[in-house]
Write an enzyme that holds these catalytic residues in place. Structure first.
Site, PDB file in Angstrom:
ATOM      1  N   ALA A  14       0.822  -1.230   0.000  1.00  0.00           N
ATOM      2  CA  ALA A  14       0.000   0.000   0.000  1.00  0.00           C
ATOM      3  C   ALA A  14       0.844   1.263   0.000  1.00  0.00           C
ATOM      4  O   ALA A  14       0.307   2.363  -0.105  1.00  0.00           O
ATOM      5  CB  ALA A  14      -0.934  -0.006   1.207  1.00  0.00           C
ATOM      6  N   ARG A  16       2.906   2.543  -2.146  1.00  0.00           N
ATOM      7  CA  ARG A  16       3.176   3.250  -3.410  1.00  0.00           C
ATOM      8  C   ARG A  16       2.206   2.747  -4.472  1.00  0.00           C
ATOM      9  O   ARG A  16       1.532   1.738  -4.286  1.00  0.00           O
ATOM     10  CB  ARG A  16       4.590   2.917  -3.908  1.00  0.00           C
ATOM     11  N   ASN A  90      -1.654  -7.160  -2.991  1.00  0.00           N
ATOM     12  CA  ASN A  90      -1.142  -6.361  -4.103  1.00  0.00           C
ATOM     13  C   ASN A  90       0.389  -6.311  -4.135  1.00  0.00           C
ATOM     14  O   ASN A  90       0.961  -6.031  -5.191  1.00  0.00           O
ATOM     15  CB  ASN A  90      -1.724  -4.938  -3.971  1.00  0.00           C
ATOM     16  N   TYR A 155       8.226 -13.663 -13.138  1.00  0.00           N
ATOM     17  CA  TYR A 155       7.069 -12.807 -12.840  1.00  0.00           C
ATOM     18  C   TYR A 155       5.790 -13.425 -13.412  1.00  0.00           C
ATOM     19  O   TYR A 155       4.760 -13.502 -12.734  1.00  0.00           O
ATOM     20  CB  TYR A 155       7.324 -11.430 -13.452  1.00  0.00           C
ATOM     21  N   LYS A 159       2.454 -14.695 -11.386  1.00  0.00           N
ATOM     22  CA  LYS A 159       1.133 -14.086 -11.608  1.00  0.00           C
ATOM     23  C   LYS A 159       0.129 -15.105 -12.151  1.00  0.00           C
ATOM     24  O   LYS A 159      -1.066 -15.013 -11.843  1.00  0.00           O
ATOM     25  CB  LYS A 159       1.268 -12.891 -12.561  1.00  0.00           C
ATOM     26  N   ILE A 188       0.622  -0.177 -16.244  1.00  0.00           N
ATOM     27  CA  ILE A 188       0.088   0.931 -15.456  1.00  0.00           C
ATOM     28  C   ILE A 188       1.251   1.856 -15.087  1.00  0.00           C
ATOM     29  O   ILE A 188       2.338   1.380 -14.752  1.00  0.00           O
ATOM     30  CB  ILE A 188      -0.569   0.386 -14.154  1.00  0.00           C
TER      31      ILE A 188
HETATM   32  P1  NAP Z   1       5.401  -0.534  -7.088  1.00  0.00           P
HETATM   33  O1  NAP Z   1       5.118   0.878  -7.422  1.00  0.00           O
HETATM   34  O2  NAP Z   1       6.764  -1.083  -7.305  1.00  0.00           O
HETATM   35  O3  NAP Z   1       4.984  -0.778  -5.547  1.00  0.00           O
HETATM   36  C1  NAP Z   1       5.108  -2.056  -4.993  1.00  0.00           C
HETATM   37  C2  NAP Z   1       4.609  -2.041  -3.571  1.00  0.00           C
HETATM   38  O4  NAP Z   1       4.726  -3.384  -3.050  1.00  0.00           O
HETATM   39  C3  NAP Z   1       5.413  -1.143  -2.667  1.00  0.00           C
HETATM   40  O5  NAP Z   1       4.565  -0.531  -1.717  1.00  0.00           O
HETATM   41  C4  NAP Z   1       6.357  -2.117  -1.953  1.00  0.00           C
HETATM   42  O6  NAP Z   1       6.749  -1.729  -0.669  1.00  0.00           O
HETATM   43  C5  NAP Z   1       5.460  -3.341  -1.834  1.00  0.00           C
HETATM   44  N1  NAP Z   1       6.221  -4.561  -1.661  1.00  0.00           N
HETATM   45  C6  NAP Z   1       7.126  -5.109  -2.500  1.00  0.00           C
HETATM   46  N2  NAP Z   1       7.616  -6.245  -1.999  1.00  0.00           N
HETATM   47  C7  NAP Z   1       7.010  -6.425  -0.794  1.00  0.00           C
HETATM   48  C8  NAP Z   1       7.091  -7.406   0.218  1.00  0.00           C
HETATM   49  N3  NAP Z   1       7.913  -8.454   0.099  1.00  0.00           N
HETATM   50  N4  NAP Z   1       6.313  -7.269   1.322  1.00  0.00           N
HETATM   51  C9  NAP Z   1       5.491  -6.220   1.452  1.00  0.00           C
HETATM   52  N5  NAP Z   1       5.361  -5.247   0.528  1.00  0.00           N
HETATM   53  C10 NAP Z   1       6.114  -5.360  -0.573  1.00  0.00           C
HETATM   54  O7  NAP Z   1       4.443  -1.541  -7.879  1.00  0.00           O
HETATM   55  P2  NAP Z   1       3.017  -1.293  -8.586  1.00  0.00           P
HETATM   56  O8  NAP Z   1       3.270  -0.992  -9.992  1.00  0.00           O
HETATM   57  O9  NAP Z   1       2.170  -0.422  -7.764  1.00  0.00           O
HETATM   58  O10 NAP Z   1       2.461  -2.792  -8.552  1.00  0.00           O
HETATM   59  C11 NAP Z   1       1.560  -3.259  -7.562  1.00  0.00           C
HETATM   60  C12 NAP Z   1       1.107  -4.655  -7.960  1.00  0.00           C
HETATM   61  O11 NAP Z   1       0.504  -4.601  -9.238  1.00  0.00           O
HETATM   62  C13 NAP Z   1       2.235  -5.669  -8.065  1.00  0.00           C
HETATM   63  O12 NAP Z   1       1.796  -6.924  -7.599  1.00  0.00           O
HETATM   64  C14 NAP Z   1       2.498  -5.722  -9.548  1.00  0.00           C
HETATM   65  O13 NAP Z   1       3.069  -6.939  -9.937  1.00  0.00           O
HETATM   66  C15 NAP Z   1       1.106  -5.546 -10.082  1.00  0.00           C
HETATM   67  N6  NAP Z   1       1.071  -5.083 -11.455  1.00  0.00           N
HETATM   68  C16 NAP Z   1       1.627  -3.871 -11.796  1.00  0.00           C
HETATM   69  C17 NAP Z   1       1.576  -3.468 -13.114  1.00  0.00           C
HETATM   70  C18 NAP Z   1       2.148  -2.161 -13.573  1.00  0.00           C
HETATM   71  O14 NAP Z   1       2.192  -1.925 -14.783  1.00  0.00           O
HETATM   72  N7  NAP Z   1       2.593  -1.277 -12.691  1.00  0.00           N
HETATM   73  C19 NAP Z   1       0.972  -4.282 -14.082  1.00  0.00           C
HETATM   74  C20 NAP Z   1       0.424  -5.494 -13.698  1.00  0.00           C
HETATM   75  C21 NAP Z   1       0.477  -5.878 -12.375  1.00  0.00           C
HETATM   76  P3  NAP Z   1       7.818  -0.526  -0.408  1.00  0.00           P
HETATM   77  O15 NAP Z   1       7.265   0.701  -1.063  1.00  0.00           O
HETATM   78  O16 NAP Z   1       7.845  -0.402   1.061  1.00  0.00           O
HETATM   79  O17 NAP Z   1       9.067  -0.998  -1.041  1.00  0.00           O
END
Ligand code: NAP
Length: 247
Positions: A14, A16, A90, A155, A159, A188
């Site tokens: 949550a 970011r 998430n 990855y 997923k 995204i």
């Molecule tokens: P992001 O900006 O990199 O943020 C990831 C978040 O997950 C951060 O808050 C991070 O914590 C937290 N996190 C990572 N590893 C963790 C762990 N081991 N335990 C607890 N928290 C953890 O990623 P996002 O783009 O928002 O993506 C969120 C989700 O959507 C992910 O599952 C990603 O695979 C999925 N997704 C994203 C996209 C895209 O295009 N962005 C597309 C498809 C799916 P910290 O901030 O404290 O490091």
């Protein structure tokens, strides 16, 4: 109009990006929010934003891949909140690389965070959901789990695994009033996609019928639908939010 008044939602990752957007969207709909992130400051900052919306909020620094820490944090959350109604798994990472060069460490890190983390968190709150005879579990998967992608075998496997996990949990817990669904975002605009070079971005845009990357809020709207009254009769689905990329 969805209303999540008197509901408590736990959102991992949550701090970011998409997780932050989901936490704020559910709070706007009336829910109290437990923000979980690896970094304490990130989780606390979003919890403060939730409080500013007039909802109760809590924040925890947790690595969702660590079994004992998840168990202890879930107990602390239940003690603080009394109840949990919505769980959004998430938290996710990427460690991209071609298969031939992928290290065991990069494979394990991605599977542990993205897939095992969701298993541990879901298991930790299942007893609560069963007792309540109600619960909404939402997994943030990815279109990469459906389509695959060169350079992302770890990855993609994590997923795709989440999608199988979602459907099994939906079947296992459905008769007790608990739904379990996955959202499959396309590309995204977050920190995760910010590193993409201009050429890859242009190529990608050419493959997306809506010709744009999505916003974190697009995924938050999908989460609100699945968490709220409108999603009452929806379980075991993969809700794709990708501008048409994967059709
Ligand atoms: P992001 O900006 O990199 O943020 C990831 C978040 O997950 C951060 O808050 C991070 O914590 C937290 N996190 C990572 N590893 C963790 C762990 N081991 N335990 C607890 N928290 C953890 O990623 P996002 O783009 O928002 O993506 C969120 C989700 O959507 C992910 O599952 C990603 O695979 C999925 N997704 C994203 C996209 C895209 O295009 N962005 C597309 C498809 C799916 P910290 O901030 O404290 O490091």
């Amino acid at each position: 109009m969805n209303s999540l008044q008197n509901q408590v939602a736990v959102v991992t990752g949550a701090g970011r990006g998409i997780g932050r957007a989901i936490a704020l969207k559910l709070a706007e709909a009336g829910a109290d929010i437990v923000c979980i992130s690896r970094t304490a400051e990130n989780a606390a900052a979003v919890a403060a934003e939730v409080s500013a919306l007039g909802r109760r909020s809590w924040s925890y620094a947790l690595d969702v891949a660590q079994s004992e820490a998840v168990t202890a944090t879930a107990a602390a959350i239940l003690e603080a909140t009394g109840q949990v109604h919505i769980l959004v798994n998430n938290a996710g990472i990427t460690r991209d690389g071609l298969l031939m060069r992928m290290s065991d460490a990069d494979w394990d890190a991605v599977i542990d965070t993205n897939l095992k983390g969701a298993f541990l968190m879901t298991k930790a709150f299942t007893r609560t959901f069963l007792k309540q005879r109600a619960g909404r579990i939402i997994h943030v998967s990815s279109v990469i789990g459906v389509m695959g992608n060169a350079g992302q075998s770890n990855y993609s496997a994590s997923k795709a695994g989440l999608i199988g996990f979602t459907k099994s949990v939906a079947r296992e817990l459905g008769s007790r009033g608990i739904t379990c669904n996955a959202i499959a975002p396309g590309f995204i605009e977050t920190d995760m996609t910010a590193a993409m070079d201009a050429k890859s971005r242009e190529t990608l845009l050419g493959q997306i019928p809506l010709a744009a990357l999505g916003q974190a809020n697009d995924i938050a709207e999908a989460a609100l639908y699945l968490a709220g009254p409108s999603g009452r009769y929806v379980t075991g689905i993969v809700l794709t939010v990708d501008g048409g990329l994967s059709m």
